[in-house]
Design a protein around this motif. Sequence first.
Motif, PDB file in Angstrom:
ATOM      1  N   ILE A 145       1.680  16.673  31.475  1.00 45.23           N
ATOM      2  CA  ILE A 145       1.809  15.344  31.575  1.00 45.23           C
ATOM      3  C   ILE A 145       2.439  14.454  30.896  1.00 45.23           C
ATOM      4  CG2 ILE A 145       0.147  13.560  32.605  1.00 45.23           C
ATOM      5  CD1 ILE A 145      -1.630  15.495  33.367  1.00 45.23           C
ATOM      6  N   SER A 146       3.429  13.842  31.327  1.00 48.45           N
ATOM      7  CA  SER A 146       4.564  12.660  30.744  1.00 48.45           C
ATOM      8  C   SER A 146       4.688  11.630  31.728  1.00 48.45           C
ATOM      9  CB  SER A 146       5.758  13.421  30.078  1.00 48.45           C
ATOM     10  OG  SER A 146       6.427  13.672  31.265  1.00 48.45           O
ATOM     11  N   HIS A 147       3.992  11.545  32.912  1.00 48.63           N
ATOM     12  CA  HIS A 147       4.448  10.538  33.918  1.00 48.63           C
ATOM     13  C   HIS A 147       3.006  10.336  34.829  1.00 48.63           C
ATOM     14  CE1 HIS A 147       5.889   8.608  37.435  1.00 48.63           C
ATOM     15  NE2 HIS A 147       7.092   8.291  36.816  1.00 48.63           N
ATOM     16  N   PRO A 148       2.569   9.363  34.975  1.00 51.20           N
ATOM     17  CA  PRO A 148       1.372   9.232  35.871  1.00 51.20           C
ATOM     18  C   PRO A 148       1.638   9.925  37.113  1.00 51.20           C
ATOM     19  CG  PRO A 148       2.418   7.078  35.173  1.00 51.20           C
ATOM     20  CD  PRO A 148       3.165   8.020  34.677  1.00 51.20           C
ATOM     21  N   LYS A 149       2.566  10.200  37.682  1.00 51.86           N
ATOM     22  CA  LYS A 149       2.640  11.047  39.036  1.00 51.86           C
ATOM     23  C   LYS A 149       1.994  12.434  38.916  1.00 51.86           C
ATOM     24  CE  LYS A 149       7.310  12.600  38.586  1.00 51.86           C
ATOM     25  NZ  LYS A 149       8.599  12.358  39.317  1.00 51.86           N
ATOM     26  N   MET A 150       2.030  13.093  37.642  1.00 56.24           N
ATOM     27  CA  MET A 150       1.469  14.440  37.578  1.00 56.24           C
ATOM     28  C   MET A 150      -0.035  14.230  37.788  1.00 56.24           C
ATOM     29  SD  MET A 150       4.509  15.674  36.765  1.00 56.24           S
ATOM     30  CE  MET A 150       4.180  17.442  36.049  1.00 56.24           C
ATOM     31  N   ALA A 151      -0.811  13.346  37.026  1.00 52.31           N
ATOM     32  CA  ALA A 151      -2.233  13.089  36.956  1.00 52.31           C
ATOM     33  C   ALA A 151      -2.503  12.732  38.255  1.00 52.31           C
ATOM     34  CB  ALA A 151      -2.361  12.068  35.893  1.00 52.31           C
ATOM     35  N   TYR A 152      -1.705  11.885  39.220  1.00 50.69           N
ATOM     36  CA  TYR A 152      -2.237  11.555  40.507  1.00 50.69           C
ATOM     37  C   TYR A 152      -2.147  12.901  41.280  1.00 50.69           C
ATOM     38  CZ  TYR A 152      -0.465   6.754  39.300  1.00 50.69           C
ATOM     39  OH  TYR A 152      -0.200   5.396  38.817  1.00 50.69           O
TER      40      TYR A 152
ATOM     41  N   ALA B  18      20.676   2.933  16.132  1.00 49.05           N
ATOM     42  CA  ALA B  18      19.859   2.820  17.284  1.00 49.05           C
ATOM     43  C   ALA B  18      19.183   1.458  17.148  1.00 49.05           C
ATOM     44  CB  ALA B  18      19.013   3.987  17.734  1.00 49.05           C
ATOM     45  N   LYS B  19      18.782   0.520  18.145  1.00 50.04           N
ATOM     46  CA  LYS B  19      17.934  -0.226  18.062  1.00 50.04           C
ATOM     47  C   LYS B  19      16.924  -0.353  19.115  1.00 50.04           C
ATOM     48  CE  LYS B  19      21.237  -3.323  15.742  1.00 50.04           C
ATOM     49  NZ  LYS B  19      22.307  -2.224  15.658  1.00 50.04           N
ATOM     50  N   HIS B  20      15.739  -0.880  18.813  1.00 55.56           N
ATOM     51  CA  HIS B  20      14.628  -0.818  20.054  1.00 55.56           C
ATOM     52  C   HIS B  20      15.110  -2.039  21.088  1.00 55.56           C
ATOM     53  CE1 HIS B  20      10.868  -1.284  21.983  1.00 55.56           C
ATOM     54  NE2 HIS B  20      10.622  -0.037  21.528  1.00 55.56           N
ATOM     55  N   HIS B  21      15.004  -1.862  22.301  1.00 55.15           N
ATOM     56  CA  HIS B  21      15.470  -2.693  23.426  1.00 55.15           C
ATOM     57  C   HIS B  21      14.574  -3.907  23.224  1.00 55.15           C
ATOM     58  CE1 HIS B  21      13.684  -4.746  26.958  1.00 55.15           C
ATOM     59  NE2 HIS B  21      15.139  -4.485  27.402  1.00 55.15           N
ATOM     60  N   ASP B  22      13.411  -4.019  22.822  1.00 55.42           N
ATOM     61  CA  ASP B  22      12.339  -5.137  22.855  1.00 55.42           C
ATOM     62  C   ASP B  22      13.129  -6.016  21.681  1.00 55.42           C
ATOM     63  OD1 ASP B  22      11.013  -4.101  24.880  1.00 55.42           O
ATOM     64  OD2 ASP B  22       9.266  -4.250  23.910  1.00 55.42           O
TER      65      ASP B  22
ATOM     66  N   VAL C 211       6.733   9.091  50.382  1.00 59.13           N
ATOM     67  CA  VAL C 211       7.225   8.539  49.304  1.00 59.13           C
ATOM     68  C   VAL C 211       6.346   8.493  48.079  1.00 59.13           C
ATOM     69  CG1 VAL C 211       8.369   6.247  48.892  1.00 59.13           C
ATOM     70  CG2 VAL C 211       9.010   7.237  50.821  1.00 59.13           C
ATOM     71  N   GLY C 212       6.739   8.150  47.120  1.00 61.53           N
ATOM     72  CA  GLY C 212       6.064   7.912  45.751  1.00 61.53           C
ATOM     73  C   GLY C 212       6.710   6.792  45.015  1.00 61.53           C
ATOM     74  N   PHE C 213       5.479   6.276  44.389  1.00 61.27           N
ATOM     75  CA  PHE C 213       5.731   5.052  43.304  1.00 61.27           C
ATOM     76  C   PHE C 213       6.020   5.658  42.077  1.00 61.27           C
ATOM     77  CE2 PHE C 213       4.827   1.440  40.693  1.00 61.27           C
ATOM     78  CZ  PHE C 213       5.326   0.399  41.350  1.00 61.27           C
ATOM     79  N   ASN C 214       7.234   5.663  41.557  1.00 58.54           N
ATOM     80  CA  ASN C 214       7.481   6.377  40.233  1.00 58.54           C
ATOM     81  C   ASN C 214       7.885   5.908  39.096  1.00 58.54           C
ATOM     82  OD1 ASN C 214       7.519   8.926  41.696  1.00 58.54           O
ATOM     83  ND2 ASN C 214       9.625   9.648  40.948  1.00 58.54           N
ATOM     84  N   ALA C 215       7.241   4.516  39.029  1.00 54.53           N
ATOM     85  CA  ALA C 215       7.596   3.779  37.632  1.00 54.53           C
ATOM     86  C   ALA C 215       6.688   4.625  36.471  1.00 54.53           C
ATOM     87  CB  ALA C 215       7.279   2.586  37.727  1.00 54.53           C
ATOM     88  N   PHE C 216       7.339   4.809  35.375  1.00 51.15           N
ATOM     89  CA  PHE C 216       6.873   5.552  34.274  1.00 51.15           C
ATOM     90  C   PHE C 216       5.610   4.238  33.614  1.00 51.15           C
ATOM     91  CE2 PHE C 216      10.301   8.058  34.304  1.00 51.15           C
ATOM     92  CZ  PHE C 216       9.826   9.326  33.560  1.00 51.15           C
ATOM     93  N   ASP C 217       5.029   4.701  32.704  1.00 52.61           N
ATOM     94  CA  ASP C 217       3.939   3.748  31.982  1.00 52.61           C
ATOM     95  C   ASP C 217       5.202   2.796  31.024  1.00 52.61           C
ATOM     96  OD1 ASP C 217       1.608   4.784  32.802  1.00 52.61           O
ATOM     97  OD2 ASP C 217       1.724   6.397  31.071  1.00 52.61           O
ATOM     98  N   GLY C 218       4.720   1.744  31.126  1.00 55.11           N
ATOM     99  CA  GLY C 218       5.854   0.650  30.444  1.00 55.11           C
ATOM    100  C   GLY C 218       6.909   0.164  31.155  1.00 55.11           C
ATOM    101  N   GLN C 219       7.233   0.942  32.277  1.00 57.76           N
ATOM    102  CA  GLN C 219       8.579   0.583  32.980  1.00 57.76           C
ATOM    103  C   GLN C 219       8.006  -0.624  34.144  1.00 57.76           C
ATOM    104  OE1 GLN C 219      10.233   3.662  35.412  1.00 57.76           O
ATOM    105  NE2 GLN C 219      12.220   3.102  34.752  1.00 57.76           N
TER     106      GLN C 219
ATOM    107  N   GLY D 226      11.950   8.586  25.895  1.00 57.84           N
ATOM    108  CA  GLY D 226      11.379   7.650  24.967  1.00 57.84           C
ATOM    109  C   GLY D 226      10.109   7.248  25.576  1.00 57.84           C
ATOM    110  N   LEU D 227      10.163   7.097  27.087  1.00 59.57           N
ATOM    111  CA  LEU D 227       8.996   6.695  27.855  1.00 59.57           C
ATOM    112  C   LEU D 227       7.908   7.914  27.830  1.00 59.57           C
ATOM    113  CD1 LEU D 227      10.417   4.629  30.566  1.00 59.57           C
ATOM    114  CD2 LEU D 227       9.205   3.727  28.828  1.00 59.57           C
TER     115      LEU D 227
END
Length: 791
Positions: A716-723, A285-289, A529-537, A620-621
């Motif tokens: 909590i692993s996604h901002p929407k949970m905290a929202y 495996a290699k990191h995307h960046d 509707v929700g804005f569902n982007a993860f941190d870093g996405q 990973g996110l």
Amino acid sequence: MTTTTPAEMPPAGIPPADAPVPAQPAPANALTGKRRVAFASFVDENYLPGFLALLRSLALSNPAVCEDFVVLHDGLRPASVARIRELHPRVDFRRVDAAHYDTYAKGDQDNYLVRKAYFILDVFRMRDYDTVITLDTDMVVLGALDELLRLREGLAAVPQFFYGQHKLNSGLLVIQREYLSDAFCARIDEVGRSGDYELDKHDQGILNAVLDGRFVQLDSRYNFVKRRLSGDLPVPDTTAILHFTGRHKPWQGGEAGYGLAEDRWRAFELTDAEFHAAYLALPGAKHHDLLVHYGTPHVRRTADPDSARRVATAHIVAGEYQEAAELLGSVRIPVDEAWPHEVLGHALMSVSRYEEARAQLLLAAAAPNRAATAFSRLAQIAWIHGDDTGAAQYALEGLGVDPTHRANRLMYKRTRDAEAPDEGPAAGQLAHVAFYMDRQGNAGDKLLPSSVRLAFGRDTGPARWHSVHAHRLFDEAALERVNARRGLVIGGGGLFIPDTAPNGNSGWQWNVPDELLERIDVPVMVYAVGFNAFDGQAYGHGRERFLSSLRKLVERAAFFGLRNHGSIEKVRELLPPSLHDKVRFQPCPTTVTRHLVDGWTDPAQRDNTVLINAAYDRSGLRFGHDYGHFLAEMATAVKGLAGRAEVKCVAHSLDDERIAFDLRREHGIALPVIPMYDFGNDEIRDTYARTRLVIGMRGHAGMIPFGCGTPVISLISHPKMAYFLSDIERPEWGISVHDRHLGARLVERAAGLLDDHAAAVADVHGRQRELWKVTEANAADLQLIQAGVRV
């Protein structure tokens, strides 16, 4: 292996690691608590060759690791900055306050090397990371650093080789957030200015005086000093970091008696072409960046289609579909190399270049090893265009190649018996754009369309509703059907996300071109509707397409309701100020289920169970380097709850069962699994209504049970949970998956909810009533909109 001294205690002002469930410093990421990790070095022009070798060695020894790299400096030439940027995609240059360290007592104030030796202490003034790993620029990395990245406690270092176990070598430090504080910096300044330390040891002397032996001791392989190899001894195979201590550095000519060690350093003295090729040739495996950063110039230099395929695949995994199409489309792919054709076809269909995608996928389908996947993508394209017969045929061909291919099997089941629903008169219906989940799909997504419809009336069937699948191309025929209805509802779910059902028409889940969106002439109601982007996405090259579509949708909508205030804030940031007021709060209808379902009655008796849900999509996110920690803490929680209730795993999707497998394999804990992905809507609601507590990681593993009146704790692993928890004013019902004491906190909070369960249920009901008031007020406006009254 990491070890600790028996009397290990942190310095004054730092809570001991063994304190019972202590408060911990606020994480750098306040919403999800995900640890922000960085490497850091002090770099100047004299040590630049060493630092460049260090960067190459880090990438080649840890190809799947790419954290921010903070470069502390007191002035670097532009050409040097450019060379560093070429070797790392996430470098952050920060100038040290050199004058600050001139106030320190030193053994030789006039030696520039002595003066600069203190500048690495500036790392303790960083406040935007949770873990910082410092590396001297005369080091090279030879092995995996996973153990260091997983460290969560204290300040860790390797003891000095010549001076016993109570003093550390500061060439490598792993510093946790409690040490990145004003209090610890003040202690460093106090010792530095007093001179009450070993002056000839500079920064290392100060840290040893401050810590007085109180540090987490690491194995010597993480800071293996050159002096241990005197006499031209070979570097041990177990060495993870080799440190060229002393005056003589390899880039300056080296030192006699250390030839084998210096050979290891020179292995990283590579040209860019050699380095890029070496990285791409690494197995595993290699990191995307890193893959994109090194692979893109390599592809431009070589035009190698296999390298282009690998870089394009990394782009696709990250939702960067236009980048993938551009890169892979820039090289000549031989006709018989099926895999690059298949990946290019995937990228092209993801940006809605469907005819070009078909051509690439048909080429790929000629090769037996890629045919099944190619046929599944061809089936997807046919289905997107409303061709169920063609989709079924392609899926059947794919199953002929590989009878176990899941995507083909699901598509064949979806399309082989597809019939138009027996709908009522068009004029009496509402059209409904939603993601209609297949069998064995995510249970939360399966329940959502019906829940949205309940908010508009008791009849959720085809007599009142015309279904429009969000992922199918919204073409002229679809437009005509929608305009024949009395309104269009869009929702629910997190439709604003770039990598679920990607398309180049809108950049979000609804596959609608702008020109057709503008021609909808019935009332448009965007609902929960929700804005569902993860941190870093991020949206990558598709951002402008998404922004254009979003703005046109808001302009066109008579009602635009988002399901949490976090999404409202995110979406407003993307809109011109003139549209901000159109964006309003509409809770997800699953959160008010008790008020929507006709004839709902709360259970007279609940099962003595606690249901646990964990999510593994985009792991990973979600977890970063902390999955092992999360699993161990969940084992602690399950054991702690076992005496209070039966703990079960509730799987919203097939992948959610992994926690049961991993807990059994790693910790010997057996959890019964509830396959909720196979349940119908009533069974989903009934299961959640009858349990006593749900501990869930998915958004709808919190919102659905809450809507059924059941107490919840969110992992909590996604901002929407905290929202969501912020909206109901119960942030204490959430715990980050990265929490250092996750297991103990879960047991403590779950015990509180279980011990006074009636009060917990009453609290849920009270919070739910507040959401119902908002829903009722919005319902009144929606009725006026459907009646043709502007609100």
